[in-house]
Design a protein around this motif. Sequence first.
Motif, PDB file in Angstrom:
ATOM      1  N   ASP A   5      -3.307  -0.494   8.442  1.00 25.82           N
ATOM      2  CA  ASP A   5      -3.192   0.869   8.975  1.00 25.82           C
ATOM      3  C   ASP A   5      -1.709   1.219   9.091  1.00 25.82           C
ATOM      4  OD1 ASP A   5      -3.348   3.296  10.204  1.00 25.82           O
ATOM      5  OD2 ASP A   5      -4.044   2.513  12.140  1.00 25.82           O
ATOM      6  N   PRO A   6      -1.151   1.974   8.132  1.00 30.78           N
ATOM      7  CA  PRO A   6       0.287   2.289   8.165  1.00 30.78           C
ATOM      8  C   PRO A   6       0.727   3.026   9.421  1.00 30.78           C
ATOM      9  CG  PRO A   6      -0.643   2.764   6.003  1.00 30.78           C
ATOM     10  CD  PRO A   6      -1.798   2.485   6.917  1.00 30.78           C
ATOM     11  N   SER A   7      -0.175   3.767  10.059  1.00 37.86           N
ATOM     12  CA  SER A   7       0.212   4.541  11.241  1.00 37.86           C
ATOM     13  C   SER A   7       0.636   3.651  12.400  1.00 37.86           C
ATOM     14  CB  SER A   7      -0.935   5.453  11.673  1.00 37.86           C
ATOM     15  OG  SER A   7      -2.055   4.688  12.092  1.00 37.86           O
ATOM     16  N   SER A   8       0.236   2.377  12.358  1.00 38.23           N
ATOM     17  CA  SER A   8       0.586   1.461  13.447  1.00 38.23           C
ATOM     18  C   SER A   8       1.804   0.607  13.107  1.00 38.23           C
ATOM     19  CB  SER A   8      -0.607   0.536  13.750  1.00 38.23           C
ATOM     20  OG  SER A   8      -0.909  -0.281  12.623  1.00 38.23           O
ATOM     21  N   LEU A   9       2.395   0.841  11.928  1.00 37.66           N
ATOM     22  CA  LEU A   9       3.502   0.005  11.473  1.00 37.66           C
ATOM     23  C   LEU A   9       4.860   0.639  11.769  1.00 37.66           C
ATOM     24  CD1 LEU A   9       2.092  -1.016   7.987  1.00 37.66           C
ATOM     25  CD2 LEU A   9       2.301  -2.492   9.985  1.00 37.66           C
ATOM     26  N   PRO A  10       5.879  -0.193  11.988  1.00 34.10           N
ATOM     27  CA  PRO A  10       7.232   0.347  12.210  1.00 34.10           C
ATOM     28  C   PRO A  10       7.881   0.745  10.892  1.00 34.10           C
ATOM     29  CG  PRO A  10       7.314  -2.041  12.232  1.00 34.10           C
ATOM     30  CD  PRO A  10       5.856  -1.671  12.100  1.00 34.10           C
ATOM     31  N   ARG A  11       8.739   1.741  10.948  1.00 34.35           N
ATOM     32  CA  ARG A  11       9.557   2.109   9.790  1.00 34.35           C
ATOM     33  C   ARG A  11      10.774   1.190   9.780  1.00 34.35           C
ATOM     34  NH1 ARG A  11      11.111   7.033   7.347  1.00 34.35           N
ATOM     35  NH2 ARG A  11      12.679   6.529   5.777  1.00 34.35           N
ATOM     36  N   ILE A  12      10.846   0.309   8.791  1.00 32.72           N
ATOM     37  CA  ILE A  12      11.931  -0.670   8.736  1.00 32.72           C
ATOM     38  C   ILE A  12      13.247   0.050   8.471  1.00 32.72           C
ATOM     39  CG2 ILE A  12      12.761  -2.784   7.641  1.00 32.72           C
ATOM     40  CD1 ILE A  12       9.843  -3.201   6.686  1.00 32.72           C
ATOM     41  N   GLY A  13      14.258  -0.291   9.278  1.00 31.32           N
ATOM     42  CA  GLY A  13      15.561   0.329   9.084  1.00 31.32           C
ATOM     43  C   GLY A  13      15.584   1.780   9.508  1.00 31.32           C
ATOM     44  N   THR A  14      14.776   2.131  10.518  1.00 29.93           N
ATOM     45  CA  THR A  14      14.762   3.513  10.995  1.00 29.93           C
ATOM     46  C   THR A  14      16.162   3.945  11.422  1.00 29.93           C
ATOM     47  OG1 THR A  14      12.493   3.286  11.769  1.00 29.93           O
ATOM     48  CG2 THR A  14      13.779   5.077  12.709  1.00 29.93           C
ATOM     49  N   PRO A  15      16.640   5.090  10.954  1.00 34.49           N
ATOM     50  CA  PRO A  15      17.991   5.532  11.315  1.00 34.49           C
ATOM     51  C   PRO A  15      18.157   5.653  12.827  1.00 34.49           C
ATOM     52  CG  PRO A  15      17.083   6.877   9.533  1.00 34.49           C
ATOM     53  CD  PRO A  15      15.966   6.026  10.039  1.00 34.49           C
ATOM     54  N   ARG A  16      19.338   5.348  13.288  1.00 35.17           N
ATOM     55  CA  ARG A  16      19.646   5.399  14.713  1.00 35.17           C
ATOM     56  C   ARG A  16      19.468   6.810  15.251  1.00 35.17           C
ATOM     57  NH1 ARG A  16      25.759   4.272  16.934  1.00 35.17           N
ATOM     58  NH2 ARG A  16      25.427   4.860  19.123  1.00 35.17           N
ATOM     59  N   GLU A  17      18.814   6.936  16.410  1.00 28.49           N
ATOM     60  CA  GLU A  17      18.606   8.250  17.020  1.00 28.49           C
ATOM     61  C   GLU A  17      19.776   8.563  17.938  1.00 28.49           C
ATOM     62  OE1 GLU A  17      15.060  10.812  19.152  1.00 28.49           O
ATOM     63  OE2 GLU A  17      14.662   8.922  18.135  1.00 28.49           O
ATOM     64  N   LYS A  24       0.863  -1.175   0.000  1.00 27.81           N
ATOM     65  CA  LYS A  24       0.000   0.000   0.000  1.00 27.81           C
ATOM     66  C   LYS A  24       0.904   1.230   0.000  1.00 27.81           C
ATOM     67  CE  LYS A  24      -3.900   0.315   2.245  1.00 27.81           C
ATOM     68  NZ  LYS A  24      -4.941   0.414   3.297  1.00 27.81           N
ATOM     69  N   ILE A  25       0.596   2.212  -0.832  1.00 25.23           N
ATOM     70  CA  ILE A  25       1.394   3.435  -0.897  1.00 25.23           C
ATOM     71  C   ILE A  25       0.990   4.357   0.252  1.00 25.23           C
ATOM     72  CG2 ILE A  25       2.030   5.427  -2.285  1.00 25.23           C
ATOM     73  CD1 ILE A  25       3.048   2.744  -3.343  1.00 25.23           C
ATOM     74  N   VAL A  26       1.945   4.647   1.133  1.00 24.61           N
ATOM     75  CA  VAL A  26       1.694   5.512   2.290  1.00 24.61           C
ATOM     76  C   VAL A  26       1.797   6.978   1.885  1.00 24.61           C
ATOM     77  CG1 VAL A  26       2.456   6.120   4.617  1.00 24.61           C
ATOM     78  CG2 VAL A  26       2.590   3.738   3.835  1.00 24.61           C
ATOM     79  N   SER A  27       2.803   7.302   1.090  1.00 22.60           N
ATOM     80  CA  SER A  27       2.974   8.669   0.606  1.00 22.60           C
ATOM     81  C   SER A  27       3.692   8.624  -0.727  1.00 22.60           C
ATOM     82  CB  SER A  27       3.774   9.519   1.605  1.00 22.60           C
ATOM     83  OG  SER A  27       5.102   9.044   1.712  1.00 22.60           O
ATOM     84  N   ALA A  72       4.081   0.328   2.217  1.00 25.25           N
ATOM     85  CA  ALA A  72       3.913  -0.504   3.407  1.00 25.25           C
ATOM     86  C   ALA A  72       3.267  -1.833   3.052  1.00 25.25           C
ATOM     87  CB  ALA A  72       3.062   0.226   4.450  1.00 25.25           C
ATOM     88  N   ASP A  73       3.601  -2.857   3.842  1.00 25.16           N
ATOM     89  CA  ASP A  73       2.839  -4.102   3.868  1.00 25.16           C
ATOM     90  C   ASP A  73       2.687  -4.477   5.337  1.00 25.16           C
ATOM     91  OD1 ASP A  73       5.245  -5.224   4.663  1.00 25.16           O
ATOM     92  OD2 ASP A  73       5.611  -6.287   2.789  1.00 25.16           O
ATOM     93  N   ARG A  74       2.300  -5.694   5.620  1.00 28.65           N
ATOM     94  CA  ARG A  74       2.021  -6.040   7.023  1.00 28.65           C
ATOM     95  C   ARG A  74       3.283  -6.136   7.875  1.00 28.65           C
ATOM     96  NH1 ARG A  74      -3.219  -6.739   7.197  1.00 28.65           N
ATOM     97  NH2 ARG A  74      -4.327  -7.563   5.377  1.00 28.65           N
ATOM     98  N   SER A  75       4.463  -6.103   7.247  1.00 35.16           N
ATOM     99  CA  SER A  75       5.717  -6.213   7.997  1.00 35.16           C
ATOM    100  C   SER A  75       6.319  -4.863   8.366  1.00 35.16           C
ATOM    101  CB  SER A  75       6.739  -7.031   7.199  1.00 35.16           C
ATOM    102  OG  SER A  75       7.175  -6.304   6.062  1.00 35.16           O
ATOM    103  N   GLY A  76       5.872  -3.784   7.698  1.00 29.84           N
ATOM    104  CA  GLY A  76       6.430  -2.474   8.010  1.00 29.84           C
ATOM    105  C   GLY A  76       6.427  -1.538   6.813  1.00 29.84           C
ATOM    106  N   ILE A  77       7.207  -0.470   6.929  1.00 33.03           N
ATOM    107  CA  ILE A  77       7.239   0.602   5.928  1.00 33.03           C
ATOM    108  C   ILE A  77       8.661   0.782   5.414  1.00 33.03           C
ATOM    109  CG2 ILE A  77       6.833   3.072   5.536  1.00 33.03           C
ATOM    110  CD1 ILE A  77       4.827   2.991   7.846  1.00 33.03           C
ATOM    111  N   ARG A  78       8.798   0.959   4.087  1.00 32.81           N
ATOM    112  CA  ARG A  78      10.096   1.255   3.493  1.00 32.81           C
ATOM    113  C   ARG A  78       9.967   2.381   2.472  1.00 32.81           C
ATOM    114  NH1 ARG A  78      14.390  -1.808   4.739  1.00 32.81           N
ATOM    115  NH2 ARG A  78      14.180  -4.048   5.122  1.00 32.81           N
ATOM    116  N   LYS A  79      11.113   3.018   2.173  1.00 37.00           N
ATOM    117  CA  LYS A  79      11.166   4.038   1.120  1.00 37.00           C
ATOM    118  C   LYS A  79      11.143   3.365  -0.246  1.00 37.00           C
ATOM    119  CE  LYS A  79      13.867   7.562   3.579  1.00 37.00           C
ATOM    120  NZ  LYS A  79      15.116   8.347   3.567  1.00 37.00           N
ATOM    121  N   PHE A  80      10.648   4.105  -1.249  1.00 36.01           N
ATOM    122  CA  PHE A  80      10.701   3.608  -2.619  1.00 36.01           C
ATOM    123  C   PHE A  80      10.984   4.759  -3.572  1.00 36.01           C
ATOM    124  CE2 PHE A  80       6.336   5.150  -2.610  1.00 36.01           C
ATOM    125  CZ  PHE A  80       6.185   5.657  -3.896  1.00 36.01           C
ATOM    126  N   THR A  81      11.489   4.415  -4.752  1.00 31.69           N
ATOM    127  CA  THR A  81      11.662   5.359  -5.853  1.00 31.69           C
ATOM    128  C   THR A  81      11.142   4.694  -7.120  1.00 31.69           C
ATOM    129  OG1 THR A  81      13.629   6.363  -4.860  1.00 31.69           O
ATOM    130  CG2 THR A  81      13.294   6.717  -7.212  1.00 31.69           C
TER     131      THR A  81
END
Length: 438
Positions: free
Chosen positions: A161-173, A79-82, A104-113
Amino acid sequence: MEKEIARVAEEIAELVGGDVDRDEIKEALEKYVRLGIDLPSARQVLLKKYGVKGVRGVGDEVELAELSGGEMSVNLLVKIVSVSKKVVRLSGGDEKEIAFGLMADRSGIRKFTAWEEFGLEEGGTYRIEGAYTKSYRGEVEVNLGNLCTVEPAPGELEDLDPSSLPRIGTPREVKIGEIVPKMGTVTVEGRVLSASEKTVTVSGAEKEIQEGVLGDETGVIRYTAWGSVRLREGGSYRIAGAYVRSWKGIPQLGIDERAEVTPLDREVDVKESTEGPTRKRISELLLKGEQYVEVTGCLIEVREGSGLLFRCPVCRRVLKESTCRVHGPQQGYPDLRVKAVVDDGYGAAQVVLNREITEKLLGMTPEEALEESERRGEVLWLEEEVRRKLQGRWFVMRGTAILDDFGPTLLPKEVEIVKGDVEEELKTLLEEIEGVVL
């Protein structure tokens, strides 16, 4: 592999139908494989060539969380989140409009081009065949190219619901003071202490960028904002996906349109003193360089190349036997320099003192040093004079600390001799130690 090619050729022929030449398909597959294209991608190329759409690719769909980077052909249900569009300049100089965003899919969110026009819409669900992945600054991204097919998949992932999904590979804070070279992508919060516009040339094309300084309670760091990204001086931001670069071991931040920049409704606290140098032990400089640092240590060794030298009038390189390694034989001009080693008890660093500082410490100008050298008939006397005056003395040094494979090097802008009788202090210390031992 031959049997696999034959199987895929037969499958393509069945899907195409009609009087398609099976040998022609097989030869095309063999050609693509010889060129280094994997079989699933070659299959997709031929299906597209023959006008076959909506056919699942070789292999099952994978989840976004399974991607590791470097996959040549994967099938996804997302599903396209943005989604946004921008114009980029390709390596050949041509401009191209691309789409980018989050999926996004059921496992999380990733960037795309998306490098081609696929008609992707925010909130839409799509079945993607033949996508490839790359690791960009430590984060895996999905790429949709001209070998890819994208078909709407209405009814799929309706309850996602993408809002409840983790961002896969989120950069270290991290805090700004914790940033070190080669850290990859990071998430930071900071206040913009300064910002200015600049024009640079990249691959022959002029680009407008913003340069500035970002700070928090642990330190400050220089940043460069690319593309349309702009930060307001005095504003506080959360920046997810900034990438760490370094200049001679000094970390800097790069912020482009792939990063998520969010203004904060609060002001980030900044280290009390951002103008003065940061006091450091030399051992702390083994991890990263510093733009403005203060070190106190003993000058334990004066190295060869100190004293009087001659520079090329064109590029300022040091001449060797009146010859510049770039511009050949030259009539050089005199200069003064000190190359040394400083130890603070926790570590050692190389130090290079420029002409102004060397003049002050030795009490002579390059011209005066040259005149005395001509009178003596040699120049090595000044190196010994440097040892006599500076070696064994303690100094406070303020300036830049750079880092390379040989360790830290200090490039002071200011140097002060530590007042006091060092010999007397050492004598007292030795007496105290002997008293304890006895």
